[in-house]
Motif scaffolding. Structure first.
Motif, short mmCIF file in Angstrom:
data_model
loop_
_atom_site.label_atom_id
_atom_site.label_comp_id
_atom_site.label_asym_id
_atom_site.label_seq_id
_atom_site.Cartn_x
_atom_site.Cartn_y
_atom_site.Cartn_z
N PRO A 196 0.82 -1.23 0.00
CA PRO A 196 0.00 0.00 0.00
C PRO A 196 0.85 1.28 0.00
O PRO A 196 0.82 2.06 0.95
CB PRO A 196 -0.81 -0.14 1.29
N VAL A 197 1.59 1.49 -1.08
CA VAL A 197 2.39 2.72 -1.21
C VAL A 197 1.43 3.86 -1.58
O VAL A 197 0.77 3.79 -2.61
CB VAL A 197 3.48 2.57 -2.30
N PRO A 198 1.35 4.90 -0.75
CA PRO A 198 0.39 5.97 -1.04
C PRO A 198 0.72 6.71 -2.33
O PRO A 198 1.88 6.79 -2.73
CB PRO A 198 0.53 6.91 0.16
N MET A 199 -0.30 7.26 -2.97
CA MET A 199 -0.09 8.10 -4.15
C MET A 199 0.68 9.36 -3.73
O MET A 199 0.69 9.73 -2.56
CB MET A 199 -1.43 8.50 -4.78
N ALA A 200 1.25 10.04 -4.72
CA ALA A 200 2.14 11.18 -4.43
C ALA A 200 1.44 12.28 -3.65
O ALA A 200 2.08 13.03 -2.92
CB ALA A 200 2.68 11.75 -5.74
N TYR A 201 0.12 12.41 -3.80
CA TYR A 201 -0.59 13.51 -3.13
C TYR A 201 -1.02 13.12 -1.71
O TYR A 201 -1.65 13.91 -1.01
CB TYR A 201 -1.78 13.99 -3.97
N TYR A 202 -0.69 11.89 -1.28
CA TYR A 202 -0.74 11.52 0.14
C TYR A 202 0.73 11.43 0.59
O TYR A 202 1.63 11.58 -0.22
CB TYR A 202 -1.46 10.20 0.36
N SER A 203 0.95 11.15 1.86
CA SER A 203 2.33 11.11 2.33
C SER A 203 2.74 9.69 2.68
O SER A 203 1.92 8.90 3.16
CB SER A 203 2.50 12.05 3.53
N PHE A 204 4.03 9.39 2.43
CA PHE A 204 4.58 8.06 2.63
C PHE A 204 5.41 8.04 3.91
O PHE A 204 6.31 8.85 4.07
CB PHE A 204 5.48 7.70 1.44
N GLY A 205 5.12 7.09 4.79
CA GLY A 205 5.98 6.98 5.96
C GLY A 205 5.45 5.95 6.94
O GLY A 205 4.24 5.71 7.04
N GLY A 206 6.40 5.33 7.67
CA GLY A 206 6.00 4.32 8.64
C GLY A 206 5.97 4.88 10.05
O GLY A 206 6.17 6.08 10.27
N TRP A 207 5.73 3.99 10.99
CA TRP A 207 5.74 4.33 12.42
C TRP A 207 6.91 3.59 13.08
O TRP A 207 7.58 2.77 12.48
CB TRP A 207 4.43 3.86 13.08
N LYS A 208 7.08 3.86 14.34
CA LYS A 208 8.08 3.18 15.19
C LYS A 208 9.48 3.21 14.54
O LYS A 208 9.88 4.27 14.06
CB LYS A 208 7.59 1.76 15.52
N ASN A 209 10.17 2.07 14.48
CA ASN A 209 11.55 2.09 13.97
C ASN A 209 11.63 2.25 12.45
O ASN A 209 12.71 2.13 11.88
CB ASN A 209 12.29 0.81 14.37
N SER A 210 10.51 2.47 11.81
CA SER A 210 10.53 2.67 10.36
C SER A 210 10.60 4.14 9.98
O SER A 210 10.67 4.46 8.78
CB SER A 210 9.31 2.01 9.71
N LEU A 211 10.53 5.04 10.94
CA LEU A 211 10.68 6.46 10.61
C LEU A 211 11.08 7.26 11.84
O LEU A 211 10.45 7.12 12.90
CB LEU A 211 9.38 7.03 10.02
N PHE A 212 12.10 8.06 11.71
CA PHE A 212 12.54 8.94 12.80
C PHE A 212 12.29 10.38 12.34
O PHE A 212 12.74 10.78 11.28
CB PHE A 212 14.02 8.70 13.12
N GLY A 213 11.56 11.10 13.16
CA GLY A 213 11.14 12.46 12.78
C GLY A 213 9.63 12.50 12.75
O GLY A 213 8.95 11.49 12.98
N ASP A 214 9.08 13.67 12.48
CA ASP A 214 7.63 13.83 12.54
C ASP A 214 6.96 13.80 11.19
O ASP A 214 5.75 13.66 11.10
CB ASP A 214 7.29 15.19 13.18
N THR A 215 7.75 13.98 10.14
CA THR A 215 7.12 14.26 8.84
C THR A 215 7.35 13.12 7.86
O THR A 215 8.47 12.62 7.72
CB THR A 215 7.74 15.55 8.25
#
Ligand code: NAD
Length: 498
Positions: A442-461
């Motif tokens: 489920p890779v979001p379309m460009a006009y949504y945002s891509f990113g995981g939670w927990k150890n899959s993303l550091f930062g807020d955005t």
């Protein structure tokens, strides 16, 4: 076979210096060395950052109309050069051509989104908040920013960030993966052709030395990083300690939960596509299939039938799956297969012996399936990043949910079911950033945002979409009035509104 020298692009031209250090680039389908890559020293990074910093001043003040025109031209050039870029990806990464083309297309969608920058940067305006006083908000570029990308999507991941950063009025220094650097150079050349002023997009190739310099350089204002979790955490901590805005996307262990009522034929298709596409070297690949009993035996039977039809080989020959990116990475993944056998998992399909449609020295490993995997085994706990799919059998939906939510990663997940209520419950309860309902990747379309939670993303955005525009700009609020005699008089109190 002759090897090509691959170097940095600074200020719109190939770098002409002499590199003290280089690294080898391979064709993973043949095992041959095809390129010698210049690795940037801290001084070379400084050169690129200076050029980017200087270019950012004029570019940041260039009108939205002109910026959008460059974006439109870039999008057209990218579209026209898709095949060429895909061929570069296949030659250095190994993924099959159709997959490489798909990667460029998904990156191009971000460029299309960024063409709408005049609309995306509209601020708010409140008239007469106090008598004859107006308030409005604007978003301004940051200056020079860095994009540091992984090997597995050499074109798409930089394209998640660069078009939006540029459209927002920033300049960029890209530090691609040293394993497959050529696609980024080809895309950077298109920016120049599209009319982007020299110095707004620069490429420095390199390793830790280049990354560390970018993380400490005072003129780099923000860093978008994508890579493995330990490096993402390091980049986030170092960059933020140095006062930068950082989004650092890390590794993953993506679970596909199959409920007993799922359509098992469609589910088996999806599991094979998502588990073995790009040889499992995708951050959104499915690597753990959580079978809620009694589906496991039937589902595994159908998956095995499909795996028997897959052809692994040279990505230019119309195969389904290519080699792994390097010999070292192939050996690491094979090590996991051996560890799985040793730990007592059932090796349902062994991909180690081929057949492979390619040169003997290619970095081959065929699709591999484990059954009866338990959560303590390293094939379950670790991100393998290869064509190894592990089936974990669980007794209930609750046990499946517990497993997914206990995992330290939270990039993507999918549930396969015909029960709308169960799917809705899963999307609410699961602690993962991107969720598929009967959609395995489920890779979001460009006009949504891509990113995981927990150890899959550091930062807020997260990457691209509205969050991308937010990341590459900073807000300012202006309170304004045009003085007339009624505004006179002394009053040292805190301003309130009337
Ligand atoms: P990697 O972490 O080895 O490298 C990523 C980048 O960091 C490269 O540019 C590399 O040169 C640099 N780097 C490597 N070691 C470094 C160090 N010690 N210090 C500073 N910089 C360093 O990752 P990779 O093997 O190229 O890519 C695969 C990984 O990326 C997987 O873990 C995958 O899940 C992850 N990934 C995540 C996403 C996502 O969106 N979350 C997307 C794609 C890939």
């Amino acid at each position: 076979m002759s090897t090509e020298r691959i170097t940095h692009l600074v200020g719109g031209a190939p770098w002409t210096g002499v590199s003290e250090r280089t690294s080898k680039v391979y064709n993973p389908a043949t095992g041959e060395v095809t390129g010698e890559l210049d690795l940037a020293s801290a001084a070379t990074v400084d050169e690129a950052v200076k050029v980017a910093h200087d270019a950012s001043r004029a570019w940041g003040r260039t009108s939205l109309t002109k910026r959008a025109q460059v974006l439109f031209a870039f999008r057209e050039l990218l579209n026209a050069n898709k095949e060429k870029i895909a061929a570069l990806i296949t030659a250095e990464h190994g993924k099959v051509l159709s997959d490489a083309l798909g990667e460029v297309t998904r990156g191009q969608e971000v460029a299309e989104f960024a063409c709408g920058i005049p609309h995306l940067l509209k601020g708010g305006f409140s008239e007469n908040v106090s008598t004859n006083v107006d308030v409005y908000s604007i978003r301004q570029p940051l200056g020079a920013v860095a994009v540091i990308s992984p090997f597995n999507f050499p074109a798409m991941v930089p394209l998640w960030f660069v078009p939006i950063a540029v459209a927002c009025g920033n300049s960029v220094v890209i530090k691609p993966s040293e394993k497959d650097p050529s696609a980024v150079n080809a895309v950077a050349a298109l920016w120049k052709e599209a009319g982007l002023p020299d110095g707004v997009v620069n490429v420095v190739h390199g390793d830790k030395e280049a990354v560390d310099r970018l993380l400490e350089h005072p003129d780099i204002k923000a860093v978008s990083f994508v890579g493995s979790t330990p490096i993402a955490k390091y980049v986030y901590e170092t960059g933020t300690r140095n006062g930068k805005r950082v989004q650092a996307l890390g590794g993953a262990k993506n679970h596909m939960v199959v409920l007993p009522d799922a359509d098992l034929d469609l589910t088996a298709d999806a599991a094979v596509n998502a588990g073995f596409g790009s040889a499992g070297e995708r951050c959104m690949a499915i690597s753990a299939l959580i079978a809620v009993e009694p589906v496991a035996d039937d589902l595994i039977g159908k998956i095995k039938e499909r795996m028997a039809q897959l052809r692994t080989g040279d990505g230019t020959r119309g195969c389904d799956m290519g080699p792994l990116v390097t010999g070292e990475h192939r050996d690491k993944v094979v090590g996991y297969v051996e560890a799985g056998v040793e730990a007592g998992a059932e090796l349902a399909v062994d991909g180690r012996d081929g057949p492979f449609d390619g040169a003997d020295d290619g970095f081959w490993l065929g699709p591999t399936l484990f059954d009866k995997v338990t959560p303590d085994m390293s094939i379950y706990t670790d991100e393998i990043f290869g064509p190894v799919l592990s089936v974990v059998r669980v007794p209930s939906y609750d046990a499946a949910l517990d497993l997914v939510n206990s995992n330290p990663y939270g990039n993507g997940t999918a549930i396969f079911t015909n029960d709308g209520g169960a799917a809705r419950r899963y999307q609410t309860e699961v602690e993962v950033g991107m969720v598929g309902v009967n959609v395995p990747i489920p890779v979001p379309m460009a006009y949504y945002s891509f990113g995981g939670w927990k150890n899959s993303l550091f930062g807020d955005t997260h990457a691209h979409g509205a969050e991308g525009v937010h990341f590459f700009t900073r807000g300012k609020v202006v309170t304004s009035r045009w003085l007339d005699p009624s505004h006179g008089g002394l009053n040292l109190g805190f301003p309130t509104h009337d």
